[in-house]
Design a protein around this motif. Structure first.
Motif, PDB file in Angstrom:
ATOM      1  N   LYS A  79       0.851  -1.183   0.000  1.00  0.00           N
ATOM      2  CA  LYS A  79       0.000   0.000   0.000  1.00  0.00           C
ATOM      3  C   LYS A  79       0.882   1.227   0.000  1.00  0.00           C
ATOM      4  N   ASN A  80       0.405   2.277  -0.669  1.00  0.00           N
ATOM      5  CA  ASN A  80       1.188   3.506  -0.663  1.00  0.00           C
ATOM      6  C   ASN A  80       0.973   4.263   0.651  1.00  0.00           C
ATOM      7  N   ALA A  81       1.761   5.282   0.865  1.00  0.00           N
ATOM      8  CA  ALA A  81       1.734   6.025   2.130  1.00  0.00           C
ATOM      9  C   ALA A  81       0.371   6.634   2.418  1.00  0.00           C
ATOM     10  N   TRP A  82      -0.325   7.082   1.379  1.00  0.00           N
ATOM     11  CA  TRP A  82      -1.611   7.747   1.598  1.00  0.00           C
ATOM     12  C   TRP A  82      -2.666   6.743   2.053  1.00  0.00           C
ATOM     13  N   ILE A  83      -2.645   5.541   1.512  1.00  0.00           N
ATOM     14  CA  ILE A  83      -3.590   4.502   1.953  1.00  0.00           C
ATOM     15  C   ILE A  83      -3.273   4.109   3.393  1.00  0.00           C
ATOM     16  N   LEU A  84      -1.990   3.908   3.681  1.00  0.00           N
ATOM     17  CA  LEU A  84      -1.588   3.566   5.053  1.00  0.00           C
ATOM     18  C   LEU A  84      -1.962   4.674   6.031  1.00  0.00           C
ATOM     19  N   LEU A  85      -1.767   5.920   5.620  1.00  0.00           N
ATOM     20  CA  LEU A  85      -2.100   7.040   6.503  1.00  0.00           C
ATOM     21  C   LEU A  85      -3.585   7.022   6.859  1.00  0.00           C
ATOM     22  N   ALA A  86      -4.434   6.803   5.879  1.00  0.00           N
ATOM     23  CA  ALA A  86      -5.880   6.762   6.134  1.00  0.00           C
ATOM     24  C   ALA A  86      -6.246   5.627   7.087  1.00  0.00           C
ATOM     25  N   GLU A  87      -5.502   4.521   7.029  1.00  0.00           N
ATOM     26  CA  GLU A  87      -5.768   3.397   7.924  1.00  0.00           C
ATOM     27  C   GLU A  87      -5.240   3.654   9.340  1.00  0.00           C
ATOM     28  N   VAL A  88      -4.040   4.202   9.419  1.00  0.00           N
ATOM     29  CA  VAL A  88      -3.380   4.405  10.710  1.00  0.00           C
ATOM     30  C   VAL A  88      -3.906   5.654  11.430  1.00  0.00           C
ATOM     31  N   ALA A  89      -4.270   6.664  10.675  1.00  0.00           N
ATOM     32  CA  ALA A  89      -4.771   7.924  11.248  1.00  0.00           C
ATOM     33  C   ALA A  89      -6.042   8.331  10.505  1.00  0.00           C
ATOM     34  N   PRO A  90      -7.159   7.689  10.820  1.00  0.00           N
ATOM     35  CA  PRO A  90      -8.407   7.972  10.096  1.00  0.00           C
ATOM     36  C   PRO A  90      -8.814   9.441  10.131  1.00  0.00           C
ATOM     37  N   GLU A  91      -8.393  10.143  11.180  1.00  0.00           N
ATOM     38  CA  GLU A  91      -8.727  11.572  11.273  1.00  0.00           C
ATOM     39  C   GLU A  91      -8.039  12.385  10.178  1.00  0.00           C
ATOM     40  N   LEU A  92      -7.043  11.800   9.518  1.00  0.00           N
ATOM     41  CA  LEU A  92      -6.346  12.470   8.419  1.00  0.00           C
ATOM     42  C   LEU A  92      -6.710  11.864   7.064  1.00  0.00           C
ATOM     43  N   GLY A  93      -7.788  11.091   7.033  1.00  0.00           N
ATOM     44  CA  GLY A  93      -8.202  10.423   5.798  1.00  0.00           C
ATOM     45  C   GLY A  93      -8.493  11.364   4.647  1.00  0.00           C
ATOM     46  N   GLU A  94      -9.140  12.496   4.926  1.00  0.00           N
ATOM     47  CA  GLU A  94      -9.426  13.458   3.854  1.00  0.00           C
ATOM     48  C   GLU A  94      -8.142  14.039   3.283  1.00  0.00           C
ATOM     49  N   TRP A  95      -7.200  14.309   4.168  1.00  0.00           N
ATOM     50  CA  TRP A  95      -5.900  14.815   3.707  1.00  0.00           C
ATOM     51  C   TRP A  95      -5.217  13.755   2.847  1.00  0.00           C
ATOM     52  N   ALA A  96      -5.261  12.506   3.268  1.00  0.00           N
ATOM     53  CA  ALA A  96      -4.633  11.430   2.510  1.00  0.00           C
ATOM     54  C   ALA A  96      -5.233  11.342   1.104  1.00  0.00           C
ATOM     55  N   THR A  97      -6.537  11.417   1.021  1.00  0.00           N
ATOM     56  CA  THR A  97      -7.222  11.375  -0.274  1.00  0.00           C
ATOM     57  C   THR A  97      -6.815  12.574  -1.128  1.00  0.00           C
ATOM     58  N   PHE A  98      -6.778  13.731  -0.508  1.00  0.00           N
ATOM     59  CA  PHE A  98      -6.408  14.968  -1.206  1.00  0.00           C
ATOM     60  C   PHE A  98      -5.001  14.872  -1.799  1.00  0.00           C
ATOM     61  N   PHE A  99      -4.021  14.478  -0.993  1.00  0.00           N
ATOM     62  CA  PHE A  99      -2.651  14.415  -1.486  1.00  0.00           C
ATOM     63  C   PHE A  99      -2.441  13.255  -2.455  1.00  0.00           C
TER      64      PHE A  99
END
Length: 158
Positions: A79-99
């Motif tokens: 998984k790329n960093a943005w997918i992992l970020l959304a899983e590990v820090a759901p509160e940053l999911g919108e940011w992950a999708t955006f970037f």
């Protein structure tokens, strides 16, 4: 995505103090800030966009290095960093999708495409990456740096 929606999000702190963070976390935060500074200083639109995107990616890597834990058992699909970020820090999911949505533009900008991004897109991404870095710092229990907007407002008030 409207950056005002993203900027107004509150990020819950992870129960790790700044003194217990791995050295790699601090290294990624420093490298993120350096990429952001490079983006701010660059007169080239494509370089500004690419450096801002890399700054956000390094901020995500900092958070992942602090929070992510290897999954036990067999390795699954990478998984790329943005997918992992959304899983590990759901509160940053919108940011992950955006970037994640800007990754192709970053690749085109890095490849030298003069039409990959506009000056407005590059400037907006610099501000977004700056806000994102501050949110990551806050979520790690660190004092967030003064964002570009706060520094400009401070100069105007002073």
């Amino acid at each position: 995505m409207a950056t005002s929606q993203l900027a107004s999000q509150q990020v819950s702190s992870f129960p790790v103090g700044p003194h217990t963070l791995p050295a790699t976390t601090h290294s990624y935060l420093l490298r993120s800030a350096e990429s952001l500074s490079e983006a701010v200083a660059s007169p080239d639109v494509a370089t500004r966009y690419a450096c801002a995107h890399v700054a956000a990616l390094r901020a995500a890597a900092a958070l992942l290095s602090a929070r992510a834990r290897p999954a036990g058992g067999r390795r699954g699909k990478q998984k790329n960093a943005w997918i992992l970020l959304a899983e590990v820090a759901p509160e940053l999911g919108e940011w992950a999708t955006f970037f994640a949505a800007g990754a192709a533009k970053r690749a085109a900008a890095e490849a030298g495409s003069s039409r990959a991004v506009t000056e407005r897109e590059a400037d907006d991404l610099v501000r977004d990456a700056d806000r994102f870095l501050a949110l990551v710092e806050q979520s790690l229990g660190l004092t967030p740096h003064a964002t570009l907007g706060e520094r400009v407002a401070g100069r105007a008030a002073g």
